[in-house]
Scaffold this motif. Structure first.
Motif, PDB file in Angstrom:
ATOM      1  N   THR A 185      -6.610   8.688   7.678  1.00 42.43           N
ATOM      2  CA  THR A 185      -6.904   7.369   7.117  1.00 42.43           C
ATOM      3  C   THR A 185      -7.826   6.585   8.034  1.00 42.43           C
ATOM      4  O   THR A 185      -8.818   5.988   7.592  1.00 42.43           O
ATOM      5  CB  THR A 185      -5.595   6.572   6.910  1.00 42.43           C
ATOM      6  OG1 THR A 185      -4.801   7.200   5.906  1.00 42.43           O
ATOM      7  CG2 THR A 185      -5.889   5.134   6.501  1.00 42.43           C
TER       8      THR A 185
ATOM      9  N   PRO B 187      -1.818   1.318   7.427  1.00 44.46           N
ATOM     10  CA  PRO B 187      -2.246   1.967   6.181  1.00 44.46           C
ATOM     11  C   PRO B 187      -2.081   3.486   6.261  1.00 44.46           C
ATOM     12  O   PRO B 187      -2.608   4.134   7.164  1.00 44.46           O
ATOM     13  CB  PRO B 187      -3.724   1.580   6.085  1.00 44.46           C
ATOM     14  CG  PRO B 187      -4.161   1.415   7.512  1.00 44.46           C
ATOM     15  CD  PRO B 187      -2.963   0.846   8.240  1.00 44.46           C
ATOM     16  N   TYR B 188      -1.333   4.054   5.316  1.00 40.38           N
ATOM     17  CA  TYR B 188      -1.229   5.513   5.177  1.00 40.38           C
ATOM     18  C   TYR B 188      -1.810   5.840   3.810  1.00 40.38           C
ATOM     19  O   TYR B 188      -1.176   5.641   2.778  1.00 40.38           O
ATOM     20  CB  TYR B 188       0.229   5.970   5.290  1.00 40.38           C
ATOM     21  CG  TYR B 188       0.395   7.457   5.011  1.00 40.38           C
ATOM     22  CD1 TYR B 188      -0.140   8.407   5.866  1.00 40.38           C
ATOM     23  CD2 TYR B 188       1.071   7.896   3.872  1.00 40.38           C
ATOM     24  CE1 TYR B 188      -0.016   9.762   5.601  1.00 40.38           C
ATOM     25  CE2 TYR B 188       1.215   9.253   3.607  1.00 40.38           C
ATOM     26  CZ  TYR B 188       0.667  10.179   4.468  1.00 40.38           C
ATOM     27  OH  TYR B 188       0.785  11.530   4.215  1.00 40.38           O
ATOM     28  N   LEU B 189      -3.047   6.354   3.804  1.00 45.94           N
ATOM     29  CA  LEU B 189      -3.821   6.477   2.569  1.00 45.94           C
ATOM     30  C   LEU B 189      -4.260   7.905   2.293  1.00 45.94           C
ATOM     31  O   LEU B 189      -5.101   8.135   1.424  1.00 45.94           O
ATOM     32  CB  LEU B 189      -5.044   5.550   2.646  1.00 45.94           C
ATOM     33  CG  LEU B 189      -4.739   4.083   2.974  1.00 45.94           C
ATOM     34  CD1 LEU B 189      -6.036   3.307   3.194  1.00 45.94           C
ATOM     35  CD2 LEU B 189      -3.910   3.445   1.865  1.00 45.94           C
ATOM     36  N   SER B 190      -3.692   8.869   3.015  1.00 50.19           N
ATOM     37  CA  SER B 190      -4.039  10.273   2.832  1.00 50.19           C
ATOM     38  C   SER B 190      -2.770  11.038   2.441  1.00 50.19           C
ATOM     39  O   SER B 190      -1.762  10.443   2.065  1.00 50.19           O
ATOM     40  CB  SER B 190      -4.626  10.839   4.129  1.00 50.19           C
ATOM     41  OG  SER B 190      -3.604  11.046   5.092  1.00 50.19           O
TER      42      SER B 190
ATOM     43  N   ALA C  13     -11.692   1.618   1.495  1.00 49.39           N
ATOM     44  CA  ALA C  13     -10.882   0.439   1.797  1.00 49.39           C
ATOM     45  C   ALA C  13     -11.754  -0.811   1.785  1.00 49.39           C
ATOM     46  O   ALA C  13     -12.928  -0.778   2.160  1.00 49.39           O
ATOM     47  CB  ALA C  13     -10.228   0.591   3.171  1.00 49.39           C
TER      48      ALA C  13
ATOM     49  N   THR D 132       3.483   0.026  -5.066  1.00 48.94           N
ATOM     50  CA  THR D 132       2.152   0.180  -4.485  1.00 48.94           C
ATOM     51  C   THR D 132       1.101  -0.449  -5.386  1.00 48.94           C
ATOM     52  O   THR D 132       1.070  -0.204  -6.596  1.00 48.94           O
ATOM     53  CB  THR D 132       1.849   1.667  -4.281  1.00 48.94           C
ATOM     54  OG1 THR D 132       2.751   2.190  -3.308  1.00 48.94           O
ATOM     55  CG2 THR D 132       0.434   1.867  -3.776  1.00 48.94           C
TER      56      THR D 132
ATOM     57  N   GLU E  29       0.035   7.474  -5.561  1.00 41.06           N
ATOM     58  CA  GLU E  29      -1.361   7.490  -5.169  1.00 41.06           C
ATOM     59  C   GLU E  29      -1.705   6.204  -4.425  1.00 41.06           C
ATOM     60  O   GLU E  29      -1.221   5.124  -4.783  1.00 41.06           O
ATOM     61  CB  GLU E  29      -2.265   7.638  -6.400  1.00 41.06           C
ATOM     62  CG  GLU E  29      -2.191   9.005  -7.052  1.00 41.06           C
ATOM     63  CD  GLU E  29      -2.609  10.116  -6.099  1.00 41.06           C
ATOM     64  OE1 GLU E  29      -3.669   9.951  -5.431  1.00 41.06           O
ATOM     65  OE2 GLU E  29      -1.888  11.126  -6.014  1.00 41.06           O
ATOM     66  N   PRO E  30      -2.545   6.294  -3.396  1.00 34.76           N
ATOM     67  CA  PRO E  30      -2.945   5.076  -2.687  1.00 34.76           C
ATOM     68  C   PRO E  30      -3.884   4.236  -3.551  1.00 34.76           C
ATOM     69  O   PRO E  30      -4.626   4.783  -4.382  1.00 34.76           O
ATOM     70  CB  PRO E  30      -3.656   5.606  -1.448  1.00 34.76           C
ATOM     71  CG  PRO E  30      -4.192   6.936  -1.874  1.00 34.76           C
ATOM     72  CD  PRO E  30      -3.176   7.499  -2.834  1.00 34.76           C
TER      73      PRO E  30
ATOM     74  N   ARG F 244       2.769  13.022  -1.031  1.00 31.33           N
ATOM     75  CA  ARG F 244       2.896  11.657  -1.522  1.00 31.33           C
ATOM     76  C   ARG F 244       3.508  11.638  -2.924  1.00 31.33           C
ATOM     77  O   ARG F 244       3.152  12.445  -3.781  1.00 31.33           O
ATOM     78  CB  ARG F 244       1.531  10.985  -1.609  1.00 31.33           C
ATOM     79  CG  ARG F 244       0.734  10.884  -0.341  1.00 31.33           C
ATOM     80  CD  ARG F 244      -0.586  10.184  -0.639  1.00 31.33           C
ATOM     81  NE  ARG F 244      -0.326   8.820  -1.082  1.00 31.33           N
ATOM     82  CZ  ARG F 244      -0.446   7.747  -0.299  1.00 31.33           C
ATOM     83  NH1 ARG F 244      -0.839   7.875   0.946  1.00 31.33           N
ATOM     84  NH2 ARG F 244      -0.196   6.555  -0.775  1.00 31.33           N
TER      85      ARG F 244
ATOM     86  N   LEU G 122       0.814  -1.210   0.000  1.00 32.53           N
ATOM     87  CA  LEU G 122       0.000   0.000   0.000  1.00 32.53           C
ATOM     88  C   LEU G 122       0.852   1.265   0.000  1.00 32.53           C
ATOM     89  O   LEU G 122       0.310   2.367   0.090  1.00 32.53           O
ATOM     90  CB  LEU G 122      -0.934   0.012   1.215  1.00 32.53           C
ATOM     91  CG  LEU G 122      -1.834  -1.206   1.386  1.00 32.53           C
ATOM     92  CD1 LEU G 122      -2.700  -1.044   2.628  1.00 32.53           C
ATOM     93  CD2 LEU G 122      -2.694  -1.430   0.152  1.00 32.53           C
TER      94      LEU G 122
ATOM     95  N   ASN H  80      -8.679   4.618  -0.347  1.00 38.41           N
ATOM     96  CA  ASN H  80      -8.556   5.507   0.810  1.00 38.41           C
ATOM     97  C   ASN H  80      -9.354   4.942   1.984  1.00 38.41           C
ATOM     98  O   ASN H  80      -9.906   3.841   1.898  1.00 38.41           O
ATOM     99  CB  ASN H  80      -8.993   6.936   0.459  1.00 38.41           C
ATOM    100  CG  ASN H  80     -10.428   7.005  -0.044  1.00 38.41           C
ATOM    101  OD1 ASN H  80     -11.309   6.302   0.442  1.00 38.41           O
ATOM    102  ND2 ASN H  80     -10.666   7.871  -1.021  1.00 38.41           N
TER     103      ASN H  80
END
Length: 258
Positions: free
Chosen positions: A74, A27-30, A54, A250, A46-47, A43, A9, A50
């Motif tokens: 996140t 999870p780091y999604l922001s 998820a 990712t 891109e995740p 970043r 991720l 989010n």
């Protein structure tokens, strides 16, 4: 039944799918780090999803309280949309979770704990950049050993090599190790970046632990704290260590086999 697999991720975040259960680690999604510390920490990737989008997970597992590992932006939407998820987190991460209204996180256990049939977990120390504990002896930062069927994974979180970590892992036979490779150095220290092990340290640690496959982590998210994947692959080719290297971008996945 689908084969178990692990999906990257970004940073050290992974989605582990056993075929019947899903587990998220860090999870780091922001873009919280960029928003807080400036555009150089935006970043680079891109995740794959989010916090709102998820996939449904059974377990959320956190290693420590840094923003790129325990991220309210996140976790708040993720936990709001999945209120029944089970959470394991060290004490500073639990404090952050309480700040967003989640109070049910479990303390990481250093003995094997069954999460579901064919899925077990055990916390081990992490040294970021030394092993630290609370006044009551709880580890501040942790890594995790995970048994998925016949496969054993070691997710180190953020760490450098440390004798206490090696001793805690003991004679566990590790199939796949996820180790951070964003080295600590003078220039990163000057920016307030707490680095981890160098490539050579990660390779030596993987060799000492006799792992079968190394997945490097913490190399792809922020420009001041990144490592070229070509560099990782070149050093592996030149050193020829006794393990397979798997660089996961990712969104890429690796099927697990015991």
């Amino acid at each position: 039944m689908p084969s178990p697999e692990i999906t990257a991720l970004g940073q050290v975040g992974v989605l582990l799918e056993t075929g019947t259960h899903r587990l998220l680690i860090d999870p780091y999604l922001s873009n919280s780090v960029g928003e807080q510390f400036g555009p150089e920490f935006n970043r680079l990737i891109e995740p794959p999803f989010n916090g709102n989008s998820a996939p449904q997970v059974d377990w959320l597992v956190l290693t420590h309280a840094h923003l790129d590992h325990t991220d309210p932006s996140t976790l708040s939407p993720l936990l709001a949309s999945q209120p029944d998820v089970q959470v394991i987190a060290p004490y500073e991460s639990r404090q952050i979770l309480r700040g967003i209204g989640f109070y049910a996180a479990r303390v990481p256990q250093t003995s094997w704990t069954d999460l579901a049939p064919g899925l077990a977990i055990r916390a081990v120390p992490a040294a970021h950049t030394q092993v630290q504990r609370s006044e009551d002896g709880e580890l501040r930062e942790v890594g995790y050993l995970l048994r998925v069927g016949a496969c054993t994974l070691y997710h180190a979180g953020d760490t450098i090599p440390d004798a206490e970590i090696i001793a805690a892992i003991g004679d566990e036979a590790i199939d796949i190790a996820l180790l951070p490779v964003n080295e600590r150095n003078y220039y990163r220290d000057a920016k307030g970046i707490i680095g981890n092990m160098t490539l050579r340290e990660a390779f030596r640690m993987a060799a000492d632990l006799k792992v079968n496959t190394l997945i490097p982590t913490h190399w792809d998210m922020f420009e001041p704290n990144s490592v070229f994947p070509e560099e990782i692959e070149l050093v592996h080719r030149l050193l020829s260590p006794p393990f397979t290297l798997q660089v996961l971008r990712t969104g890429e996945s690796l099927t697990l086999a015991g």
